[in-house]
Design an enzyme around this catalytic site. Structure first.
Site, PDB file in Angstrom:
ATOM      1  N   ALA A  25     -25.142 -17.119  19.153  1.00 47.59           N
ATOM      2  CA  ALA A  25     -23.946 -17.862  18.782  1.00 47.59           C
ATOM      3  C   ALA A  25     -22.969 -17.024  17.968  1.00 47.59           C
ATOM      4  O   ALA A  25     -21.797 -17.379  17.844  1.00 47.59           O
ATOM      5  CB  ALA A  25     -24.338 -19.114  18.005  1.00 47.59           C
ATOM      6  N   SER A  27     -23.338 -13.240  18.161  1.00 45.52           N
ATOM      7  CA  SER A  27     -23.148 -12.047  18.989  1.00 45.52           C
ATOM      8  C   SER A  27     -24.128 -12.081  20.143  1.00 45.52           C
ATOM      9  O   SER A  27     -25.225 -12.640  20.026  1.00 45.52           O
ATOM     10  CB  SER A  27     -23.333 -10.765  18.158  1.00 45.52           C
ATOM     11  N   ARG A  29     -26.194  -9.620  22.940  1.00 44.88           N
ATOM     12  CA  ARG A  29     -26.707  -8.253  22.864  1.00 44.88           C
ATOM     13  C   ARG A  29     -27.358  -7.838  24.177  1.00 44.88           C
ATOM     14  O   ARG A  29     -28.015  -8.658  24.829  1.00 44.88           O
ATOM     15  CB  ARG A  29     -27.723  -8.137  21.715  1.00 44.88           C
ATOM     16  N   HIS A 249     -35.186 -19.880  26.234  1.00 44.14           N
ATOM     17  CA  HIS A 249     -34.737 -20.306  24.916  1.00 44.14           C
ATOM     18  C   HIS A 249     -35.043 -19.205  23.915  1.00 44.14           C
ATOM     19  O   HIS A 249     -36.172 -18.713  23.830  1.00 44.14           O
ATOM     20  CB  HIS A 249     -35.397 -21.603  24.478  1.00 44.14           C
ATOM     21  N   ASP A 250     -34.036 -18.811  23.128  1.00 48.02           N
ATOM     22  CA  ASP A 250     -34.202 -17.643  22.257  1.00 48.02           C
ATOM     23  C   ASP A 250     -35.285 -17.837  21.199  1.00 48.02           C
ATOM     24  O   ASP A 250     -35.936 -16.869  20.793  1.00 48.02           O
ATOM     25  CB  ASP A 250     -32.874 -17.220  21.621  1.00 48.02           C
ATOM     26  N   ASN A 309     -35.010 -28.366  13.185  1.00 49.57           N
ATOM     27  CA  ASN A 309     -33.764 -27.626  13.000  1.00 49.57           C
ATOM     28  C   ASN A 309     -33.249 -27.843  11.584  1.00 49.57           C
ATOM     29  O   ASN A 309     -33.028 -28.980  11.168  1.00 49.57           O
ATOM     30  CB  ASN A 309     -32.687 -28.126  13.978  1.00 49.57           C
TER      31      ASN A 309
END
Length: 485
Positions: A25, A27, A29, A249-250, A309
């Site tokens: 959100a 950067s 890469r 999903h990161d 979260n």
């Protein structure tokens, strides 16, 4: 090295490079894995700055710019890897998606999950399927940012609700030539996957009047979804490149990138958001878990990432943007160092207060919360920036401690350590405060843990030969990989 995978005969014959793309959100890469004297080495080779933009009264992602930047990064990768690139995989943030026209092209820039259009959509959905029923059925905490509420909101945002859609990491792979799919760990964030079947819930789709025919097929992490084609495929390095869905999903990728066993371990994925939790074998859908804000999201290699979260370093980023616009730009490391030297601060704030999830003038928003809590406010002037930062760090650490107490109570077990991943792993002040507030040992992992996990899944998928991923293989590859910039 214990449980490290051996290099197979296939790998000995074909030690080609691999590429991981991590959409963030703040950067995006591009990293490359290459082999030097038989050992894997990972290098971050390209960054694309990223943030949502206001467009047509809504908050959206500038995805054309992201795609252009990713192409530049992939061309760099091709230049660095004359031996050839075996595969590309993409992970990123969840819940957001692109709608596709009949020609397969995006209908527009994707909405950002922070856009407020989903407020009314969630209220409408709640009248049909309440939070308790939604949570018990899908394991996903029913947050207004979830894909399910965004899909419903499309009806009133002038978006064709019968246009096909695809989540963002999978969309990048689709643009590169892959099939349109939904990778399982990412799909579980939509709030529409049935816990019992692991597939889209026909029951919920019918109740919420969502058309199943526009949903992409769910596939497992590590699935090969095609070959790279188009202009990039004309480059020598990309002439036989597979497109693989990792744990898209990161967070699932970041957890896959932890190089050690997770027994007795909680994790904090600390970035724009702070995801605080642990790995569980089976989904936990008790009323206590729902009330405490926990969610169950698919993990690479099986099980679930059970976490909540918590607002994260978004708070500091927003403050720094306000100060920069006012001519008070700060170096992040210097700001952290000076926050540690603050002799006093007015108090802590509830970091998950709705007003603190929105963008714009964060110092004023923090002062509003301090006043609500009965604390003194901070004059927003030059020299007071470290005090704001200290309030943010103290507030985050206090929230982490409360979440971990809830987590231990819900699971009926104690933790011995916390593993911190992401950008927050470099924040010595925040990690120190977290150790103090929780009383647990804090260990810091790789800043680019999602990239490590992305590569680990790529390598493990090659060993699985189309079968289920072996979590021991994933962890073993994570042990071998390192990041250099």
């Amino acid at each position: 090295m214990t449980n490290s995978p051996t290099i197979s005969t296939r790998m000995e014959r074909d030690l080609h490079a691999r590429v991981a793309i991590d959409l963030g959100a703040q950067s995006c890469r591009v990293s490359i894995l290459r082999w030097f004297e038989g050992a894997p080495k990972v290098e971050l080779i390209h960054r694309i700055p990223n943030e949502p933009v206001h467009e047509g009264g809504h908050l959206r992602w500038p995805f054309d710019s992201i795609l252009a930047g990713l192409e530049e990064g992939l061309r760099k990768a091709a230049h660095l890897a004359p031996e050839g690139i075996a595969s590309i995989a993409v992970d990123g943030w969840a819940v957001d998606y692109v709608r596709l026209g009949k020609d397969g092209r995006a209908l527009g820039n994707p909405f950002c999950y922070r856009d407020e259009r989903t407020t009314a959509a969630k209220e409408m959905a709640d009248r049909i399927v309440g939070d308790e029923s939604m949570f018990a059925h899908t394991g996903a905490q029913p947050l207004r940012i979830n894909t399910v509420y965004q899909l419903i909101a499309d009806r009133t945002a002038g978006v064709d609700p019968r246009a096909r859609w695809i989540n963002l990491p999978e969309y990048v792979l689709y643009r590169l030539g892959g099939r349109a799919v939904a990778e399982y760990t990412n799909a579980t964030h939509t709030g529409l996957v049935d816990l019992q079947t692991g597939n889209w819930s026909c029951e919920l789709l019918k109740q919420l009047d969502l058309a199943i025919e526009v949903f992409p097929a769910i596939v497992a992490p590590g699935t090969n979804i095609g070959k790279l084609y188009g202009p990039l495929a004309e480059l020598a390095a990309f002439r036989d490149t597979d497109l693989i869905v990792p744990a898209c999903h990161d967070t699932a990728s970041a957890i896959a990138g932890i190089p050690s066993k997770l027994d007795g371990t909680a994790y904090i994925c600390s970035g724009t958001w702070s995801l605080v939790g642990t790995i569980v074998e089976k989904a936990v859908v008790t009323s206590d878990a729902l009330r405490a804000g926990f969610t169950n999201q698919g993990a690479a290699g099986g099980g679930f990432c059970f976490h909540t979260n918590v607002n994260g370093l978004w708070l500091l980023k927003q403050c720094m943007e306000t100060w920069r616009a006012d001519g008070r730009a700060w170096d992040l490391r210097e700001l952290i160092a000076q926050s540690a030297a603050c002799d006093s601060y007015p108090g802590v704030v509830p970091v998950d207060a709705p007003a603190l999830l929105l963008d714009g003038d964060m110092p004023a928003r923090l002062n509003e919360q301090l006043a609500i809590c009965g604390c003194a406010t901070i004059e927003d002037r030059a020299g007071n920036e470290p005090v704001f930062a200290r309030v943010i760090f103290e507030s985050l650490a206090s929230r982490y401690a409360a979440v971990l107490r809830n987590l231990e109570q819900i699971l009926g077990r104690k933790f011995v350590r916390i593993y911190v991943l992401g950008g927050g792993a470099q924040n010595d002040m925040l990690t120190r405060l977290t150790a103090e507030r929780t009383g647990l040992r804090v260990e810091t992992g790789n800043v680019e843990s999602a990239t490590v996990g992305n590569f680990a899944v790529q390598m493990a998928s090659g060993e699985a030969l189309g079968g289920p991923l072996d979590p021991i293989s994933i962890r073993g590859w994570a042990q071998q990989l390192s990041i250099t910039e």
